[in-house]
Design a protein around this motif. Structure first.
Motif, short mmCIF file in Angstrom:
data_model
loop_
_atom_site.label_atom_id
_atom_site.label_comp_id
_atom_site.label_asym_id
_atom_site.label_seq_id
_atom_site.Cartn_x
_atom_site.Cartn_y
_atom_site.Cartn_z
N ILE A 52 0.85 -1.18 0.00
CA ILE A 52 0.00 0.00 0.00
C ILE A 52 0.90 1.24 0.00
O ILE A 52 1.72 1.41 0.90
CB ILE A 52 -0.93 0.03 1.24
CG1 ILE A 52 -1.70 -1.29 1.38
CG2 ILE A 52 -1.85 1.23 1.20
CD1 ILE A 52 -2.67 -1.59 0.27
N SER A 53 0.74 2.07 -1.02
CA SER A 53 1.56 3.28 -1.15
C SER A 53 1.11 4.33 -0.13
O SER A 53 0.03 4.20 0.46
CB SER A 53 1.47 3.81 -2.57
OG SER A 53 0.15 4.23 -2.84
N ASN A 55 -0.27 7.06 -0.52
CA ASN A 55 -1.58 7.65 -0.84
C ASN A 55 -2.74 6.68 -0.57
O ASN A 55 -3.89 6.99 -0.87
CB ASN A 55 -1.62 8.15 -2.29
CG ASN A 55 -1.57 7.03 -3.31
OD1 ASN A 55 -1.58 5.85 -2.97
ND2 ASN A 55 -1.54 7.39 -4.58
N GLY A 56 -2.45 5.51 0.00
CA GLY A 56 -3.49 4.56 0.38
C GLY A 56 -3.93 3.62 -0.73
O GLY A 56 -4.86 2.84 -0.55
N LYS A 57 -3.27 3.67 -1.86
CA LYS A 57 -3.63 2.81 -2.99
C LYS A 57 -2.71 1.60 -3.06
O LYS A 57 -1.56 1.65 -2.63
CB LYS A 57 -3.53 3.59 -4.31
CG LYS A 57 -4.32 4.87 -4.35
CD LYS A 57 -5.80 4.62 -4.40
CE LYS A 57 -6.53 5.95 -4.53
NZ LYS A 57 -7.93 5.86 -4.34
N ILE A 58 -3.23 0.52 -3.62
CA ILE A 58 -2.44 -0.69 -3.80
C ILE A 58 -1.44 -0.45 -4.93
O ILE A 58 -1.83 -0.11 -6.04
CB ILE A 58 -3.35 -1.90 -4.14
CG1 ILE A 58 -4.31 -2.17 -2.98
CG2 ILE A 58 -2.51 -3.13 -4.47
CD1 ILE A 58 -5.42 -3.16 -3.30
N SER A 59 -0.15 -0.60 -4.62
CA SER A 59 0.88 -0.38 -5.64
C SER A 59 1.46 -1.70 -6.16
O SER A 59 2.06 -1.72 -7.23
CB SER A 59 2.00 0.52 -5.11
OG SER A 59 2.65 -0.10 -4.03
N ILE A 77 -4.01 -2.84 -8.83
CA ILE A 77 -3.10 -1.71 -8.78
C ILE A 77 -3.89 -0.40 -8.93
O ILE A 77 -4.72 -0.26 -9.83
CB ILE A 77 -2.02 -1.80 -9.89
CG1 ILE A 77 -1.31 -3.17 -9.85
CG2 ILE A 77 -1.02 -0.66 -9.78
CD1 ILE A 77 -0.72 -3.57 -8.53
N GLY A 78 -3.62 0.52 -8.01
CA GLY A 78 -4.28 1.83 -8.04
C GLY A 78 -5.60 1.87 -7.29
O GLY A 78 -6.20 2.93 -7.13
N LYS A 79 -6.07 0.73 -6.81
CA LYS A 79 -7.34 0.69 -6.07
C LYS A 79 -7.06 0.83 -4.57
O LYS A 79 -6.00 0.50 -4.08
CB LYS A 79 -8.06 -0.63 -6.33
CG LYS A 79 -8.36 -0.90 -7.79
CD LYS A 79 -9.81 -1.16 -7.97
CE LYS A 79 -10.18 -1.56 -9.36
NZ LYS A 79 -10.14 -0.54 -10.34
N SER A 80 -8.06 1.29 -3.85
CA SER A 80 -7.98 1.36 -2.39
C SER A 80 -8.53 0.06 -1.81
O SER A 80 -9.52 -0.48 -2.32
CB SER A 80 -8.83 2.53 -1.89
OG SER A 80 -8.98 2.46 -0.49
N SER A 83 -12.23 -0.11 -1.04
CA SER A 83 -13.22 -0.36 -2.08
C SER A 83 -13.70 -1.81 -2.11
O SER A 83 -14.68 -2.12 -2.76
CB SER A 83 -12.69 0.05 -3.46
OG SER A 83 -11.61 -0.78 -3.84
#
Length: 158
Positions: A52-53, A55-59, A77-80, A83
């Motif tokens: 998790i980056s 910014n809270g998103k899956i990297s 990738i890019g999702k929280s 969600s």
């Protein structure tokens, strides 16, 4: 300085620069090999792995994480992670996950919790890497939760 001495000095500097360049290339090859090795360990882990980056998103996510979260490769990738929680009012998972991530960042230590993600009971084991990057191990514990409920029911009813 005499021309012969200058040439010898330049030759020595050039040899030193070439040695340094060869050493750097050797380290780069070694690093790439290690990076590939650790990427394979990450991808082939028997448990889900998420990065998790800040910014809270899956990297980054491994194969098992995609399976647990029912997403095709690359679709995380890019999702929280939020969600995937579904109806937060019913499960309370939203608040639990918020607290979980807050403790990881604040205490800078490994923290675990159990929440419902994507309609599955999941155990999360998380720790802070660096620069507010969090790694999460995610394990589907739905079967264990069903067995616990069955045992509880059996112990409280005739």
């Amino acid at each position: 300085m005499e021309p012969e001495i200058e040439i010898l000095d330049l030759k020595a500097q050039l040899e030193e620069a070439l040695d340094s360049q060869n050493e750097m290339l050797s380290l780069l090859v070694k690093h790439q090999g290690l990076s590939e090795h650790y990427q394979n360990i990450f991808n082939l882990s028997a448990s889900g792995q998420l990065i998790i980056s800040p910014n809270g998103k899956i990297s980054n996510a491994n194969i098992k994480a995609h399976k647990i979260l029912s997403r095709k490769a690359g679709r995380l990738i890019g999702k929280s992670l939020f969600s995937f929680l579904g109806d937060a009012q019913v499960s309370g998972s939203h608040e639990i996950l918020m607290d979980h991530l807050h403790y990881v960042k604040t205490l800078k230590t490994a923290v675990k919790c159990e929440i419902i993600i994507n309609n599955k009971w999941c155990a999360l084991h998380s720790f802070l890497l660096s620069n507010n990057v969090i790694t999460i191990t995610i394990i589907d514990i739905s079967i264990r939760k069903k067995l616990e409920a069955k045992v509880y029911h059996g112990s409280t009813h005739d």
